[in-house]
Design a protein around this motif. Structure first.
Motif, PDB file in Angstrom:
ATOM      1  N   ARG A 294      -3.287   7.891  58.103  1.00  0.00           N
ATOM      2  CA  ARG A 294      -2.508   6.692  58.329  1.00  0.00           C
ATOM      3  C   ARG A 294      -1.026   7.051  58.307  1.00  0.00           C
ATOM      4  NH1 ARG A 294      -4.459   1.397  55.159  1.00  0.00           N
ATOM      5  NH2 ARG A 294      -6.382   2.234  56.071  1.00  0.00           N
ATOM      6  N   GLU A 295      -0.264   6.456  59.189  1.00  0.00           N
ATOM      7  CA  GLU A 295       1.166   6.761  59.256  1.00  0.00           C
ATOM      8  C   GLU A 295       2.001   5.489  59.225  1.00  0.00           C
ATOM      9  OE1 GLU A 295       2.249   8.643  62.934  1.00  0.00           O
ATOM     10  OE2 GLU A 295       1.463   7.025  64.181  1.00  0.00           O
ATOM     11  N   GLY A 296       3.186   5.629  58.687  1.00  0.00           N
ATOM     12  CA  GLY A 296       4.105   4.511  58.632  1.00  0.00           C
ATOM     13  C   GLY A 296       4.754   4.268  59.981  1.00  0.00           C
ATOM     14  N   VAL A 297       4.832   3.031  60.381  1.00  0.00           N
ATOM     15  CA  VAL A 297       5.407   2.655  61.669  1.00  0.00           C
ATOM     16  C   VAL A 297       6.750   1.964  61.490  1.00  0.00           C
ATOM     17  CG1 VAL A 297       5.106   1.210  63.717  1.00  0.00           C
ATOM     18  CG2 VAL A 297       3.143   2.442  62.751  1.00  0.00           C
ATOM     19  N   SER A 298       6.802   1.010  60.568  1.00  0.00           N
ATOM     20  CA  SER A 298       8.014   0.215  60.395  1.00  0.00           C
ATOM     21  C   SER A 298       7.996  -0.428  59.025  1.00  0.00           C
ATOM     22  CB  SER A 298       8.101  -0.849  61.494  1.00  0.00           C
ATOM     23  OG  SER A 298       9.315  -1.557  61.419  1.00  0.00           O
ATOM     24  N   CYS A 299       9.169  -0.857  58.596  1.00  0.00           N
ATOM     25  CA  CYS A 299       9.299  -1.473  57.274  1.00  0.00           C
ATOM     26  C   CYS A 299      10.483  -2.419  57.297  1.00  0.00           C
ATOM     27  CB  CYS A 299       9.507  -0.379  56.227  1.00  0.00           C
ATOM     28  SG  CYS A 299       9.594  -0.945  54.526  1.00  0.00           S
ATOM     29  N   ILE A 300      10.372  -3.518  56.555  1.00  0.00           N
ATOM     30  CA  ILE A 300      11.476  -4.466  56.441  1.00  0.00           C
ATOM     31  C   ILE A 300      11.625  -4.868  54.985  1.00  0.00           C
ATOM     32  CG2 ILE A 300       9.992  -6.449  56.994  1.00  0.00           C
ATOM     33  CD1 ILE A 300      12.451  -7.645  58.490  1.00  0.00           C
ATOM     34  N   SER A 301      12.842  -4.837  54.501  1.00  0.00           N
ATOM     35  CA  SER A 301      13.089  -5.201  53.110  1.00  0.00           C
ATOM     36  C   SER A 301      12.912  -6.695  52.916  1.00  0.00           C
ATOM     37  CB  SER A 301      14.484  -4.747  52.690  1.00  0.00           C
ATOM     38  OG  SER A 301      15.467  -5.395  53.475  1.00  0.00           O
ATOM     39  N   SER A 302      12.951  -7.112  51.669  1.00  0.00           N
ATOM     40  CA  SER A 302      12.554  -8.481  51.326  1.00  0.00           C
ATOM     41  C   SER A 302      13.379  -9.553  52.033  1.00  0.00           C
ATOM     42  CB  SER A 302      12.625  -8.684  49.817  1.00  0.00           C
ATOM     43  OG  SER A 302      13.955  -8.491  49.356  1.00  0.00           O
ATOM     44  N   ARG A 303      14.674  -9.288  52.183  1.00  0.00           N
ATOM     45  CA  ARG A 303      15.533 -10.282  52.847  1.00  0.00           C
ATOM     46  C   ARG A 303      15.868  -9.867  54.274  1.00  0.00           C
ATOM     47  NH1 ARG A 303      17.284 -13.912  48.810  1.00  0.00           N
ATOM     48  NH2 ARG A 303      15.817 -13.571  47.079  1.00  0.00           N
ATOM     49  N   GLY A 304      15.294  -8.760  54.721  1.00  0.00           N
ATOM     50  CA  GLY A 304      15.494  -8.322  56.091  1.00  0.00           C
ATOM     51  C   GLY A 304      16.732  -7.491  56.322  1.00  0.00           C
ATOM     52  N   PHE A 305      17.422  -7.092  55.257  1.00  0.00           N
ATOM     53  CA  PHE A 305      18.673  -6.355  55.444  1.00  0.00           C
ATOM     54  C   PHE A 305      18.438  -4.901  55.840  1.00  0.00           C
ATOM     55  CE2 PHE A 305      20.826  -9.964  54.460  1.00  0.00           C
ATOM     56  CZ  PHE A 305      20.782 -10.386  53.145  1.00  0.00           C
TER      57      PHE A 305
ATOM     58  N   GLY B 246      13.194   1.772  69.234  1.00  0.00           N
ATOM     59  CA  GLY B 246      13.644   1.308  70.534  1.00  0.00           C
ATOM     60  C   GLY B 246      12.592   0.524  71.285  1.00  0.00           C
ATOM     61  N   ARG B 247      11.341   0.590  70.816  1.00  0.00           N
ATOM     62  CA  ARG B 247      10.260  -0.148  71.484  1.00  0.00           C
ATOM     63  C   ARG B 247       9.670  -1.239  70.588  1.00  0.00           C
ATOM     64  NH1 ARG B 247       5.671   2.421  72.642  1.00  0.00           N
ATOM     65  NH2 ARG B 247       5.863   3.964  70.980  1.00  0.00           N
ATOM     66  N   PHE B 248       9.643  -1.008  69.289  1.00  0.00           N
ATOM     67  CA  PHE B 248       9.078  -1.963  68.337  1.00  0.00           C
ATOM     68  C   PHE B 248      10.207  -2.648  67.572  1.00  0.00           C
ATOM     69  CE2 PHE B 248       4.668   0.188  67.512  1.00  0.00           C
ATOM     70  CZ  PHE B 248       4.455   0.251  68.883  1.00  0.00           C
ATOM     71  N   THR B 249       9.973  -3.909  67.216  1.00  0.00           N
ATOM     72  CA  THR B 249      10.931  -4.658  66.418  1.00  0.00           C
ATOM     73  C   THR B 249      10.190  -5.396  65.311  1.00  0.00           C
ATOM     74  OG1 THR B 249      12.368  -4.988  68.348  1.00  0.00           O
ATOM     75  CG2 THR B 249      12.722  -6.428  66.438  1.00  0.00           C
ATOM     76  N   ILE B 250      10.645  -5.192  64.085  1.00  0.00           N
ATOM     77  CA  ILE B 250      10.042  -5.878  62.949  1.00  0.00           C
ATOM     78  C   ILE B 250      10.928  -7.052  62.555  1.00  0.00           C
ATOM     79  CG2 ILE B 250      11.175  -4.440  61.181  1.00  0.00           C
ATOM     80  CD1 ILE B 250       8.505  -4.507  59.627  1.00  0.00           C
ATOM     81  N   SER B 251      10.289  -8.145  62.156  1.00  0.00           N
ATOM     82  CA  SER B 251      11.044  -9.321  61.715  1.00  0.00           C
ATOM     83  C   SER B 251      10.185 -10.080  60.705  1.00  0.00           C
ATOM     84  CB  SER B 251      11.412 -10.208  62.905  1.00  0.00           C
ATOM     85  OG  SER B 251      10.242 -10.689  63.551  1.00  0.00           O
ATOM     86  N   ARG B 252      10.804 -11.024  60.033  1.00  0.00           N
ATOM     87  CA  ARG B 252      10.065 -11.783  59.031  1.00  0.00           C
ATOM     88  C   ARG B 252      10.575 -13.209  58.962  1.00  0.00           C
ATOM     89  NH1 ARG B 252      10.290  -8.544  53.857  1.00  0.00           N
ATOM     90  NH2 ARG B 252       9.454 -10.434  52.868  1.00  0.00           N
ATOM     91  N   ASP B 253       9.682 -14.105  58.577  1.00  0.00           N
ATOM     92  CA  ASP B 253      10.022 -15.499  58.336  1.00  0.00           C
ATOM     93  C   ASP B 253       9.474 -15.824  56.954  1.00  0.00           C
ATOM     94  OD1 ASP B 253      10.270 -18.242  58.182  1.00  0.00           O
ATOM     95  OD2 ASP B 253       9.717 -18.580  60.257  1.00  0.00           O
ATOM     96  N   ASN B 254      10.316 -15.668  55.957  1.00  0.00           N
ATOM     97  CA  ASN B 254       9.853 -15.872  54.578  1.00  0.00           C
ATOM     98  C   ASN B 254       9.385 -17.296  54.335  1.00  0.00           C
ATOM     99  OD1 ASN B 254      10.293 -13.199  53.902  1.00  0.00           O
ATOM    100  ND2 ASN B 254      12.324 -13.576  53.037  1.00  0.00           N
ATOM    101  N   ALA B 255       9.993 -18.252  55.005  1.00  0.00           N
ATOM    102  CA  ALA B 255       9.601 -19.650  54.818  1.00  0.00           C
ATOM    103  C   ALA B 255       8.178 -19.907  55.305  1.00  0.00           C
ATOM    104  CB  ALA B 255      10.575 -20.563  55.544  1.00  0.00           C
ATOM    105  N   LYS B 256       7.745 -19.089  56.267  1.00  0.00           N
ATOM    106  CA  LYS B 256       6.396 -19.245  56.815  1.00  0.00           C
ATOM    107  C   LYS B 256       5.453 -18.147  56.337  1.00  0.00           C
ATOM    108  CE  LYS B 256       7.893 -21.729  60.946  1.00  0.00           C
ATOM    109  NZ  LYS B 256       7.885 -21.788  62.440  1.00  0.00           N
ATOM    110  N   ASN B 257       5.922 -17.359  55.365  1.00  0.00           N
ATOM    111  CA  ASN B 257       5.070 -16.317  54.767  1.00  0.00           C
ATOM    112  C   ASN B 257       4.489 -15.375  55.817  1.00  0.00           C
ATOM    113  OD1 ASN B 257       5.357 -17.351  52.085  1.00  0.00           O
ATOM    114  ND2 ASN B 257       3.907 -18.965  52.625  1.00  0.00           N
TER     115      ASN B 257
END
Length: 127
Positions: free
Chosen positions: A44-55, A65-76
């Protein structure tokens, strides 16, 4: 604590998919989230990671350049937008969570850093 990845499927090379990691049982804004992938017979390999507040965000060189990670904490929910997909992106994709701490998602994402794992979703890139 539950995490569930979804959104996988069959896509042609050059196509796009958006993976969703739905979470429950914990306060998402306190957790960093990682995406990992595994090809049968390989590690298994790591692809992407986002910190708790997205910083902080990390991308493996193979997807930058091809993948983008994002999060919506309000929607879990955490997302992985995958564009310009290649056959070598074919794998089972997993999301995982760990409590936020200094340095998370800065420069790398490690399997051993993650505390909770969800079931994967299969992405197949093929013509």
């Amino acid at each position: 604590v539950q995490l569930q990845a979804s959104g996988g499927g069959l896509v042609q090379p050059g196509g796009s998919l958006r993976l969703t990691c739905a979470t429950s049982g914990f306060t998402l804004e306190d957790y960093a989230i990682g995406w990992f992938r595994q090809i049968p017979g390989k590690e298994r390999e790591g692809v992407s990671c986002i910190s708790s507040r997205g910083f902080s965000k990390f991308y493996a060189a193979s997807v930058k350049g091809r993948f983008t990670i994002s999060r919506d904490n309000a929607k879990n929910t955490v997302f992985l937008q995958m564009n310009s997909l290649k056959p070598e992106d074919t794998a089972v994709y997993y999301c995982a969570a760990t409590e936020q701490r200094i340095g998370m998602c800065v420069g790398t994402v490690r399997i051993g850093d993650m505390r909770y794992w969800g079931k994967g979703t299969l992405v197949t890139v093929s013509s």
